[in-house]
Each structure stands twice: as structure tokens, then as C-alpha cells.
Design an enzyme around this catalytic site. Structure first.
Site, PDB file in Angstrom:
ATOM      1  CG  ASP A 112      -1.880  -1.050   1.348  1.00  0.00           C
ATOM      2  OD1 ASP A 112      -2.283  -1.560   0.289  1.00  0.00           O
ATOM      3  OD2 ASP A 112      -2.276  -1.398   2.484  1.00  0.00           O
ATOM      4  CE1 TYR A 160       3.526  -6.415   3.908  1.00  0.00           C
ATOM      5  CE2 TYR A 160       2.714  -8.677   3.818  1.00  0.00           C
ATOM      6  CZ  TYR A 160       2.971  -7.465   3.200  1.00  0.00           C
ATOM      7  OH  TYR A 160       2.675  -7.302   1.865  1.00  0.00           O
TER       8      TYR A 160
END
Lengths: 263, 263
Positions: free
Chosen positions: B52, B110
């Protein structure tokens, strides 16, 4: 009237150093504007010392005399709301009116950081000198020990120094190598932090020490030559001035008696 | 023709994510421009996945097919010289022509970072969510364990997800608290890193997990309710989407057989 001692952290990348100067965008200007905005007082703050353009600080002390009635615990949040995001005030305490951030300072510590990995680190690059070549860290450590003690540091001072005496004391100096971000690659040597604690520092002193130590680490200068460079009292004998962005003012210490307010 | 697999680190603060999009300033655009500048080839790179806007990466893989004769060991330096300073290519290797960064990926990790100290950190703020209130880390850890295993993660996916299946597997998840930068102040709780490793992640999945875990840490939601949120298969049951800047793509793993080039 109260004398308030505060501590400020800043990413100095985009600033012209701490101290106010003509046409400068300085940390002091931003702090004084925030205080003016908060209290209406157009005052001057006293810092523990100057920092060069591009130099950073973790916990740099500054103090000022104020007649504002704002409670102590509200100052940090109120100032931070009026400061750019790269300047953060983290502590505020009341000190005796006689206290002065610079004159009362007993010991200062600077940290200089070298990224000795093959590639620059996009996250930490603003406060690292990138040196992709292998450095002999133990030779650098040996060179550093020659600077311990009280000496005339003329060799490690800017030629523009206006101080009458260049005698300073280095109390402690050590290096730490952080390999947590190394790739499994012999060309990644880690991130080298050099911490130097002294009575005070001349203009560019830590950066010239670092430029000299990097020469030692590269094998361009034997570690023992650092003692001769010091003895020469000649700026030309030392190495280059390392870039400003690797330097962070790390701590400033006071005598407890000087800042403890007698209640 | 060679298929080259590279790894890239980037500070995503000023970018519109990895993948090329109309009017976007993306990591992919900058990498493809650097390759064009270097080789004259106007090609498309394949990444391990999208990130993103504002999300960062340490070692994000990407690959492309090139007819350039540039030796493998020269690519990183040559591309970095043509990239902005906040994008750094750190590895290059030749892989079988069948290898594809996204389709071959087996596990992705992540990291999400929360600064739970009282004040923001001017040095690390670009990749931290600042949460000055105290968080119950052990409750968060307990909440996290409910997500381990293979589940339908519809509750933790953007309502705009276009995937036909929301079933994913979370293999590992753990938290680390770094207190090295805390002041001696009970309002400084440290920097909390959450690492989540899975088969793949849906749009906003890690950020919605984090928004939910922060609710748990604040005591707004009991840790065991995370199991019910998961079972609901309803985005409305989970917490808010945590801000992008705390998120870093931390690693992508492949089967050795898939990327090892048979010589």
C-alpha cells in the site's frame, strides 16, 4: 519567574544547526516560536551548546526563564503541538534560577554512526555516514584510546575555532558494532557507533576525530599515529572532517546539586 | 535471456505503494526507469506482491527477464546510482526462467511497529505508529495466537478485496518489545514490533489485524474475542485499519528448488 530545563530530540537533516543565525532555519528558532505561540513570551532559550548544520540530538538540554503559569506536566505536549514533526520536546523540569544549560554542563557525549554495510540503508541513512569499504574496527578502537585524557586538541579543531584554549578532557570513548541488519554477505560489516564523552568539544572536534579514525580503519594511518597527530597541535596533521549527518549529540550531564531545585 | 531476481529496500513514505498505477509515484516506476536508463530495455518487473501507499520494505523480491549482458555483481551499484536515495537494491541473482516473484512465493513476513513511548521519535517516526497510551502487550500476544493456522480472513480484509477466496494460513506470529530508547519514565513502554508470517495476505490484512490488536491492548476488546471476530467473516466485526506507515514487508521466502539455477 521559573527557570525551566527541557530536553529536545531532533532530526537535524533539514536544519542549519541549533543556534539562531541570520537567514538560518535553526532548531532554536523553531523552539522559540513554539514558546511564543504558547505563552506570548518572546524570549531567548539557552542551549547546552551549538550543533552544526545537519547534526542531530537525542535529549539536548535547553533552559529559559518564564513567567508563564502553565503547569510543568503540560509543557511537552503543548510545545510538540506547535513544533515540526522532526523536533520533539521530551522532558521539562524546574531548576534553580542560577542553572544554565551550557555553563552548568559537566560532561557531554556524542555518538557518530557509520554504516559499514555494502549498501546504504534507506531507513537510517539520514543519521549515518555510509562507508561500504571494510574498516579495521580494532585499529580504530586502539586509535581512539590515544585521545583519552586531558590534551590540547588543536589538531582536532576547526581552523576557524575562536576559543582561547583548546585543552579539553575526553573521559570515555568506545565503539559498538550492530550486525542485526547485515545480510549473510562478507561485504556487510555492520553499523558502527562511536561514543565519545568529554568535558566539552571544540568546533568540528568529533567529526575530525572520526575522519582521522576512518583513515585508521582504512589502513591509511597506523593507530599509534593518532598520538603523534594529537601532539602536533596542527589541524593539518589530522584527517578530514567527517560529514555532519553521522553525528548525534547523545547526552549532556549536570551535577545533581546544580539542577535540583531546593523546595 | 536471463531471469534476474533482486531484492529492494525502500522507505515508502513518499510513494504510492509498489505497483504502477495511473498518476502514481510508485516504487515499480522508479525501478523500471532505472533499468531503462541502465540497459535501454523498457520492461516490466514482477514483484512478490503489492504494498500500500506509505508501506516500506526490507528485501522485497522482484524479478525480470533481460537480455542485458551486464555481469550480475554490477547490477546493484548500477541501479542504485540511478535510483532515489530512499530506494536501495541490495541483491541480484540469476534464477530459472520459470521463477516468478509472486507466484513462486511460499511465505511472507510483515512487521508492524508501534512506538508506545509517551512522545514520538523524530528519527523513527516514518515507520512507526505512535501510540502514547499504555498497551497490554500480553493480551495482544494472546489475541494474536487466535489467528494462527488456516482460516477464512474475510473479517480482516478490505471490503474492496476482489479475491475469490479469503482463506489464508498464518504460520507464525510474535511480538518483540524494544525498550532501549525508553526514558526512565513509566509512560515510556518501548517500541513494539509485531511479526506475522503467512502464506499470503489479503488487502489491508495486517493493518486490520493491528487495528484489532490495538483495541485488545487498550482493553476495548478482550483477547479471546479475536476468535469470534475471525469466525464472523465480517469486516465490520474487526477493528480499524491501522495507519500504513507502521507496516514493513519484512521477508519473502521461496523453495530453494524454485530459485536455484541449475548450472
Amino acid at each position: 519567574m521559573r527557570n525551566l530545563l527541557m530536553k529536545v530530540n531532533y532530526d537535524g537533516t533539514t536544519y542549519d544547526g541549533f543556534q539562531t543565525q541570520p537567514q538560518g532555519n535553526t532548531i532554536q528558532d523553531r523552539l522559540e516560536e513554539a514558546i511564543l505561540h504558547l505563552t506570548g513570551e518572546d524570549l531567548k532559550i539557552h542551549a547546552s551548546g551549538r550543533t552544526d548544520a545537519g547534526v542531530h540530538a537525542y535529549g539536548q538540554p535547553f533552559n529559559f526563564i518564564t513567567s508563564s503559569q502553565i503547569p510543568l506536566e503540560r509543557w511537552c505536549l503543548a510545545l510538540n503541538a506547535r513544533l515540526p514533526q522532526d523536533i520533539v520536546v521530551t522532558e521539562a523540569r524546574e531548576v534553580p534560577l542560577s542553572f544554565h544549560s551550557r555553563r552548568s554542563a559537566k560532561r557531554k557525549t556524542y555518538r557518530y554512526t557509520i554504516n559499514a554495510n555494502q549498501f546504504p540503508d534507506p531507513f537510517q541513512r539520514r543519521w549515518q555516514l555510509h562507508h561500504p569499504g571494510i574498516l579495521d574496527v580494532s585499529a580504530m578502537q586502539q586509535g581512539l584510546t590515544h585521545l583519552l585524557g586531558t590534551h590540547d586538541f588543536t589538531s582536532f579543531a576547526s581552523r576557524h575555532s575562536t576559543k582561547t584554549s583548546h585543552v579539553r578532557t575526553i573521559y570515555e570513548a568506545h565503539m559498538e558494532v550492530d550486525t542485526s541488519m547485515c545480510r549473510p554477505n562478507p561485504r556487510d560489516q555492520g553499523v558502527i557507533h562511536v561514543f565519545i564523552t568529554g568535558s566539552g568539544f571544540l568546533q568540528h572536534m568529533v567529526r575530525i576525530i572520526m575522519g582521522t579514525l576512518i583513515n585508521v580503519g582504512q589502513g591509511k594511518c597506523p593507530a599509534d599515529k593518532v598520538a603523534h597527530i594529537l601532539a602536533a597541535c596542527d589541524r593539518g596533521a589530522a584527517g578530514p572532517t567527517a560529514v555532519a549527518n553521522g553525528l548525534t549529540l547523545w547526552s549532556v550531564e549536570y551535577e545533581e546539586a546544580d539542577y535540583k531545585k531546593a523546595d
